[in-house]
Design a protein around this motif. Sequence first.
Motif, mmCIF file in Angstrom:
data_model
loop_
_atom_site.group_PDB
_atom_site.id
_atom_site.type_symbol
_atom_site.label_atom_id
_atom_site.label_comp_id
_atom_site.label_asym_id
_atom_site.label_seq_id
_atom_site.Cartn_x
_atom_site.Cartn_y
_atom_site.Cartn_z
ATOM 1 N N TYR A 259 -31.826 4.922 -11.185
ATOM 2 C CA TYR A 259 -31.821 5.421 -12.557
ATOM 3 C C TYR A 259 -30.514 6.108 -12.934
ATOM 4 O O TYR A 259 -29.773 6.569 -12.080
ATOM 5 C CB TYR A 259 -32.949 6.441 -12.759
ATOM 6 N N LEU B 53 -32.344 9.952 -16.632
ATOM 7 C CA LEU B 53 -33.673 9.431 -16.357
ATOM 8 C C LEU B 53 -34.165 9.921 -14.999
ATOM 9 O O LEU B 53 -35.351 10.227 -14.844
ATOM 10 C CB LEU B 53 -33.666 7.900 -16.404
ATOM 11 N N TYR B 54 -33.262 10.040 -14.036
ATOM 12 C CA TYR B 54 -33.677 10.568 -12.741
ATOM 13 C C TYR B 54 -34.259 11.976 -12.906
ATOM 14 O O TYR B 54 -35.249 12.319 -12.262
ATOM 15 C CB TYR B 54 -32.526 10.603 -11.729
ATOM 16 N N ILE C 132 -41.924 5.020 -17.463
ATOM 17 C CA ILE C 132 -41.658 5.719 -16.203
ATOM 18 C C ILE C 132 -43.000 5.994 -15.536
ATOM 19 O O ILE C 132 -44.000 6.243 -16.212
ATOM 20 C CB ILE C 132 -40.861 7.015 -16.450
ATOM 21 N N TRP D 276 -33.457 1.823 -18.075
ATOM 22 C CA TRP D 276 -33.193 3.159 -17.542
ATOM 23 C C TRP D 276 -32.115 3.157 -16.467
ATOM 24 O O TRP D 276 -31.884 4.173 -15.826
ATOM 25 C CB TRP D 276 -34.468 3.775 -16.962
ATOM 26 N N THR D 277 -31.472 2.041 -16.232
ATOM 27 C CA THR D 277 -30.453 1.947 -15.187
ATOM 28 C C THR D 277 -29.060 1.907 -15.815
ATOM 29 O O THR D 277 -28.920 1.619 -17.002
ATOM 30 C CB THR D 277 -30.651 0.668 -14.350
#
Length: 172
Positions: free
Chosen positions: A47, A51-52, A115, A141-142
């Motif tokens: 991510y 996002l992480y 998620i 999300w990457t």
Amino acid sequence: MLNFVKPYEKIQNHILAKEGCNDYRTEHLEIELWSNFPIEKQAYKTYTRDLYRKFREEFELIGRYNAFQVGADIFELRPNQEFVAKYGSRNYLVQARVEEGSYLCECCKMDKDGILCCHILKVFTHIGVDVIPERYLLRRWTPNAVPSAPGTGYEQPDEMPPQSKKQIRGGT
């Protein structure tokens, strides 16, 4: 037309600046992992940093639930405290079809937010799933979500090919 273009350019510049900031944080910002679980390490590597952080907030909630197997592939998640932030005090059912790599939770967080929820993550840690199935790692999300973003392997040419330049100038 000018009244439309100016505000549009302003919005576009704001979005590009924000994306650039996210790209920078992803490439340069190191965040300490909360645990030693392999799925957290996978999320950290997969991510963007923003996002992480959201994943980690969710992952930290796994300690607030106890998992009980109530059927062949059904787990009941019960809060071990009176109230769990974002989820209240109710129990949740998670269907875990490990052979298929399919996990569904009543809270539907994956469907709403893209998620995994803490309930599915708790089941992962409870049954020993060390790798998040690809279907739950959404590309959006990457860092590879934007094909022309730096570091994705997709290179935009710096200049127009000579044949195209010739055609634009009116030559054939």
